[in-house]
Scaffold this motif. Structure first.
Motif, PDB file in Angstrom:
ATOM      1  N   GLU A 152       0.809  -1.211   0.000  1.00 23.74           N
ATOM      2  CA  GLU A 152       0.000   0.000   0.000  1.00 23.74           C
ATOM      3  C   GLU A 152       0.844   1.263   0.000  1.00 23.74           C
ATOM      4  N   LEU A 153       2.049   1.182   0.519  1.00 30.24           N
ATOM      5  CA  LEU A 153       2.934   2.349   0.560  1.00 30.24           C
ATOM      6  C   LEU A 153       3.726   2.453  -0.732  1.00 30.24           C
ATOM      7  N   GLY A 154       3.750   3.640  -1.296  1.00 33.12           N
ATOM      8  CA  GLY A 154       4.447   3.854  -2.556  1.00 33.12           C
ATOM      9  C   GLY A 154       5.942   3.623  -2.493  1.00 33.12           C
ATOM     10  N   SER A 155       6.508   3.684  -1.303  1.00 32.42           N
ATOM     11  CA  SER A 155       7.951   3.480  -1.162  1.00 32.42           C
ATOM     12  C   SER A 155       8.333   2.010  -1.129  1.00 32.42           C
ATOM     13  N   ASN A 156       7.338   1.138  -0.916  1.00 37.03           N
ATOM     14  CA  ASN A 156       7.597  -0.298  -0.868  1.00 37.03           C
ATOM     15  C   ASN A 156       7.141  -0.951  -2.167  1.00 37.03           C
ATOM     16  N   PRO A 157       8.005  -1.713  -2.816  1.00 35.82           N
ATOM     17  CA  PRO A 157       7.634  -2.275  -4.117  1.00 35.82           C
ATOM     18  C   PRO A 157       6.535  -3.315  -4.046  1.00 35.82           C
ATOM     19  N   LYS A 158       5.724  -3.328  -5.079  1.00 33.55           N
ATOM     20  CA  LYS A 158       4.769  -4.418  -5.253  1.00 33.55           C
ATOM     21  C   LYS A 158       5.543  -5.637  -5.760  1.00 33.55           C
ATOM     22  N   LEU A 159       5.244  -6.795  -5.189  1.00 27.47           N
ATOM     23  CA  LEU A 159       5.887  -8.036  -5.616  1.00 27.47           C
ATOM     24  C   LEU A 159       4.921  -8.917  -6.403  1.00 27.47           C
ATOM     25  N   ALA A 160       3.650  -8.657  -6.283  1.00 27.83           N
ATOM     26  CA  ALA A 160       2.634  -9.468  -6.945  1.00 27.83           C
ATOM     27  C   ALA A 160       2.814  -9.445  -8.457  1.00 27.83           C
ATOM     28  N   GLY A 161       2.800 -10.627  -9.060  1.00 28.96           N
ATOM     29  CA  GLY A 161       2.898 -10.725 -10.508  1.00 28.96           C
ATOM     30  C   GLY A 161       4.283 -10.556 -11.067  1.00 28.96           C
ATOM     31  N   GLN A 162       5.253 -10.319 -10.183  1.00 26.32           N
ATOM     32  CA  GLN A 162       6.642 -10.188 -10.635  1.00 26.32           C
ATOM     33  C   GLN A 162       7.181 -11.564 -10.982  1.00 26.32           C
TER      34      GLN A 162
ATOM     35  N   ILE B 184       9.142 -18.371  -1.814  1.00 29.71           N
ATOM     36  CA  ILE B 184       8.557 -17.030  -1.682  1.00 29.71           C
ATOM     37  C   ILE B 184       8.420 -16.382  -3.056  1.00 29.71           C
ATOM     38  N   ALA B 185       9.443 -16.511  -3.878  1.00 30.58           N
ATOM     39  CA  ALA B 185       9.405 -15.941  -5.232  1.00 30.58           C
ATOM     40  C   ALA B 185       8.265 -16.552  -6.036  1.00 30.58           C
ATOM     41  N   ALA B 186       8.102 -17.865  -5.915  1.00 30.86           N
ATOM     42  CA  ALA B 186       7.041 -18.555  -6.650  1.00 30.86           C
ATOM     43  C   ALA B 186       5.665 -18.089  -6.191  1.00 30.86           C
ATOM     44  N   TYR B 187       5.519 -17.869  -4.887  1.00 29.99           N
ATOM     45  CA  TYR B 187       4.235 -17.422  -4.352  1.00 29.99           C
ATOM     46  C   TYR B 187       3.843 -16.055  -4.909  1.00 29.99           C
ATOM     47  N   TYR B 188       4.761 -15.096  -4.820  1.00 31.88           N
ATOM     48  CA  TYR B 188       4.432 -13.755  -5.289  1.00 31.88           C
ATOM     49  C   TYR B 188       4.235 -13.705  -6.800  1.00 31.88           C
ATOM     50  N   ALA B 189       4.959 -14.537  -7.519  1.00 33.04           N
ATOM     51  CA  ALA B 189       4.820 -14.556  -8.976  1.00 33.04           C
ATOM     52  C   ALA B 189       3.414 -14.970  -9.400  1.00 33.04           C
TER      53      ALA B 189
END
Length: 203
Positions: free
Chosen positions: A47-57, A94-99
Motif C-alpha cells: 500500500e505504501l508507494g515506497s515499498n515495491p509491489k511483488l505481486a505478478g513479478q 517465496i518468489a514462486a508465491y508472489y509470482a
C-alpha cells in the motif's frame, strides 16, 4: 546506440546463463512470506508507494533480488537481516508465491503520459537511450526467462527512487553491462518522473 544495443544483448546472454533458477513451491511460499507482508502486503500489493509491489513479478527476478540482498550485493536498509536465516529453497518458494499473485494497476499522471510513453516505447535516440520495451516488453510484463522485471503497475514512487539510485550508482546489481545505469545516467529528473508514472499505469 550500437554500443548500448550490444550491451543489452550481452546482458540477455549473461542472465540466461546464470544458474539462478526459480523452482519454488508457491503453496509453501505463502506461509514463508508472512515476514514480507508487513511491507509488501499479504498478496504482494503493497500500500505504501515506497515499498515495491511483488505481486505478478517474475520468480526469477524476485529470486535474484532476494539473493542479492541476502549476499550484500544490493542494499535495502529495511530488509537488513530478514533473509539471513532463509535457505535457497525458502527464497525460491517465496518468489514462486508472489509470482502467482495478481498485481493491481494504478493510474498514470495524464500530464506525464506523453513524455513517459515516448521514452518507454522509443527511447531517446539522440542520447543513445534505448526504449524500455527492449527489456521490459510493450506491456511492461518483463521477460521472465531472462529475469528482466515486470514494471507495469509498480508504484511510481518506488520506480522513481530505483531509477535515481541506478543513475547515482547507489544501486549496481543490474549486471556487468550495467544497462540500467547506462540508461538512467542520461535521464533528467523530469524524464524519470514521467517514466515512473507511465509504468505505474501501464497494462
Amino acid at each position: 546506440m550500437k554500443r548500448l544495443v550490444l550491451s543489452l544483448a550481452s546482458l540477455v546472454l549473461a542472465v540466461s546463463s546464470i544458474g539462478v533458477q526459480a523452482a519454488g513451491d508457491a503453496a509453501a511460499g505463502e506461509g514463508k512470506s508472512a515476514v514480507c507482508a508487513a511491507c509488501h502486503g499479504a498478496d504482494g500489493n503493497s500500500e505504501l508507494g515506497s515499498n515495491p509491489k511483488l505481486a505478478g513479478q517474475n520468480a526469477r527476478y524476485l529470486l535474484k533480488q532476494m539473493t542479492d540482498i541476502k549476499e550484500g550485493n544490493r542494499t535495502v536498509a529495511l530488509m537488513t537481516g530478514l533473509l539471513d536465516n532463509m535457505s535457497e529453497q525458502d527464497l525460491e518458494d517465496i518468489a514462486a508465491y508472489y509470482a502467482e499473485q495478481e498485481k493491481t494497476i494504478q493510474g498514470a499522471d495524464p500530464a506525464l503520459v506523453e513524455l513517459g510513453s515516448s521514452i518507454y516505447r522509443g527511447g531517446i535516440a539522440d542520447l543513445g537511450v534505448a526504449a524500455c520495451t527492449a527489456c521490459h516488453g510493450p506491456a511492461g510484463d518483463g521477460v521472465a526467462q531472462a529475469g528482466f522485471p515486470a514494471v507495469s503497475g509498480q508504484h511510481a514512487e518506488y520506480t522513481m527512487t530505483q531509477l535515481k539510485a541506478f543513475r547515482a550508482g547507489e544501486r549496481t546489481n543490474d549486471g556487468d553491462s550495467s544497462p540500467m545505469r547506462s540508461v538512467t545516467e542520461r535521464l533528467t529528473d523530469r524524464e524519470i518522473e514521467a517514466l515512473a508514472s507511465y509504468m505505474a499505469g501501464l497494462n
